[in-house]
Motif scaffolding. Sequence first.
Motif, mmCIF file in Angstrom:
data_model
loop_
_atom_site.group_PDB
_atom_site.id
_atom_site.type_symbol
_atom_site.label_atom_id
_atom_site.label_comp_id
_atom_site.label_asym_id
_atom_site.label_seq_id
_atom_site.Cartn_x
_atom_site.Cartn_y
_atom_site.Cartn_z
ATOM 1 N N PHE A 79 22.281 -4.280 14.023
ATOM 2 C CA PHE A 79 22.814 -5.423 14.769
ATOM 3 C C PHE A 79 23.864 -6.184 13.964
ATOM 4 O O PHE A 79 24.832 -6.700 14.515
ATOM 5 C CB PHE A 79 21.658 -6.362 15.146
ATOM 6 N N TYR A 80 23.672 -6.234 12.636
ATOM 7 C CA TYR A 80 24.535 -7.033 11.778
ATOM 8 C C TYR A 80 25.676 -6.239 11.156
ATOM 9 O O TYR A 80 26.718 -6.812 10.832
ATOM 10 C CB TYR A 80 23.705 -7.665 10.649
ATOM 11 N N ARG B 225 14.911 -8.592 12.364
ATOM 12 C CA ARG B 225 14.823 -8.065 13.736
ATOM 13 C C ARG B 225 13.728 -7.018 13.907
ATOM 14 O O ARG B 225 13.188 -6.868 15.011
ATOM 15 C CB ARG B 225 16.177 -7.481 14.148
ATOM 16 N N LEU C 184 12.421 -8.471 20.316
ATOM 17 C CA LEU C 184 13.793 -8.857 20.647
ATOM 18 C C LEU C 184 13.799 -9.424 22.062
ATOM 19 O O LEU C 184 14.064 -8.732 23.037
ATOM 20 C CB LEU C 184 14.715 -7.654 20.508
ATOM 21 N N GLY D 258 17.385 -9.432 24.486
ATOM 22 C CA GLY D 258 18.189 -8.255 24.791
ATOM 23 C C GLY D 258 17.759 -7.568 26.080
ATOM 24 O O GLY D 258 16.740 -7.913 26.688
ATOM 25 N N TYR E 191 15.361 -16.989 15.658
ATOM 26 C CA TYR E 191 16.364 -16.152 16.311
ATOM 27 C C TYR E 191 17.733 -16.787 16.109
ATOM 28 O O TYR E 191 17.945 -17.958 16.459
ATOM 29 C CB TYR E 191 16.074 -16.011 17.808
ATOM 30 N N HIS E 192 18.655 -16.002 15.566
ATOM 31 C CA HIS E 192 20.015 -16.489 15.339
ATOM 32 C C HIS E 192 20.724 -16.695 16.676
ATOM 33 O O HIS E 192 20.358 -16.082 17.689
ATOM 34 C CB HIS E 192 20.775 -15.476 14.475
ATOM 35 N N ARG F 267 23.472 -15.572 17.670
ATOM 36 C CA ARG F 267 23.999 -14.303 18.181
ATOM 37 C C ARG F 267 22.934 -13.528 18.940
ATOM 38 O O ARG F 267 23.229 -12.836 19.923
ATOM 39 C CB ARG F 267 24.519 -13.438 17.034
ATOM 40 N N GLU F 268 21.701 -13.639 18.506
ATOM 41 C CA GLU F 268 20.613 -12.951 19.197
ATOM 42 C C GLU F 268 20.359 -13.585 20.561
ATOM 43 O O GLU F 268 20.083 -12.889 21.536
ATOM 44 C CB GLU F 268 19.351 -12.982 18.334
ATOM 45 N N GLU G 134 22.581 -12.434 23.349
ATOM 46 C CA GLU G 134 22.327 -11.136 23.975
ATOM 47 C C GLU G 134 21.900 -11.302 25.437
ATOM 48 O O GLU G 134 21.865 -10.336 26.186
ATOM 49 C CB GLU G 134 21.249 -10.377 23.193
#
Length: 371
Positions: free
Chosen positions: A79-80, A119, A124, A127, A142-143, A145-146, A149
Amino acid sequence: MDTSNSGYQLLELIALSGEFSPDLVVRLGISPSYSEKLITRLKEQRYIKTHYKDRLRGYRLTSRGKKLLLTSNPHRFLFYLTGSSETNQPRSSLPRRQRLQYASHVYVMLRNAEITFFRDQKPLLFGESADYAAEIPMPVFYHSREIKELGAQTIQINNSRAIGILLSSDCIYAIFYTGDGLMKWEYRTELKLKALLSYHISQGVLSKGRINHGYSLDTPIKALIIGSHMDTSLKLLTSTGGLRKSYFYLDTSFNCFHYLPDNREGEFLLKLLCKPRINAALRQLLLSDLQPPNPEIGLEHDAVSKGKPVLLAYTFDMQRISHFRTALSLRQSLGSLICFDFQRSVLQHYFGELASITTIDLEKLERRFML
């Protein structure tokens, strides 16, 4: 490379943040003398490099370092470290680099407070292939960016200053990092973030109908602001947001604005905020020798001592602290505060003669509650 050693753990945190603040290496339990040797060795092995621009220095992964992590644990790092994400292809502009480094500060605090964020160690939730039946290892981070999703519904929060969200058993925290000054702040955007989380608590991915141990409708959503040191909280408490309200000030976007310093004391407070049973036990202990609140006093307080209202300020909810001071000032009355020893100086400066302060010894409390 041994995945349990300090060098590998540092590479992991650089991967998650995109650019790692050099000041944080010693916060990983590494001595200053060894940290220099460690950084030198990782550079010689061509796993990391130093990026210096605009007087800001940071550590980034090399292609060799990324390959090492992707080979050892693809589920954790794909993911990163793939695509055009900012963690895989960090930008050079100062604001974007600062945000990446702010994330590195948050990750170190989470790590030291024993909060899950990798992660491969959490479901998750946001997503397309979300595993709603999986057990959530509370507390878990959870960041931002997550969260994005989720797709198009997150467009309205693209400008949010939140680094991410922290799910605890009794509430949800939106985490912000302000450094040693006032961060940019857009009231409407942060209100939309809270609204998005409220929706997912009621009927979305965080609701009881979707995940194990999901949240109820009345679950509070709070802001948790991390700053360089306790003195920064005084800037936040007294800020009016500037002429155009473009910088942080205490508004109504969140009901609570907890403040944590970016150090060991802040890590302890973060642990405490995520352990409601221990927090409740501490609260009960502190109130045991005090009288119950008196509704006739006419201001929010937690107890009464010698006729004066008492506020438990140790969780450093700046909204409650501000309201308490304003009420005391308007009524020209005196109050009392109970806080940790490292919070005393700021509160004394903020309240002046309006309140007396009793402190809690942090080290004794750590030993008592095994935090």
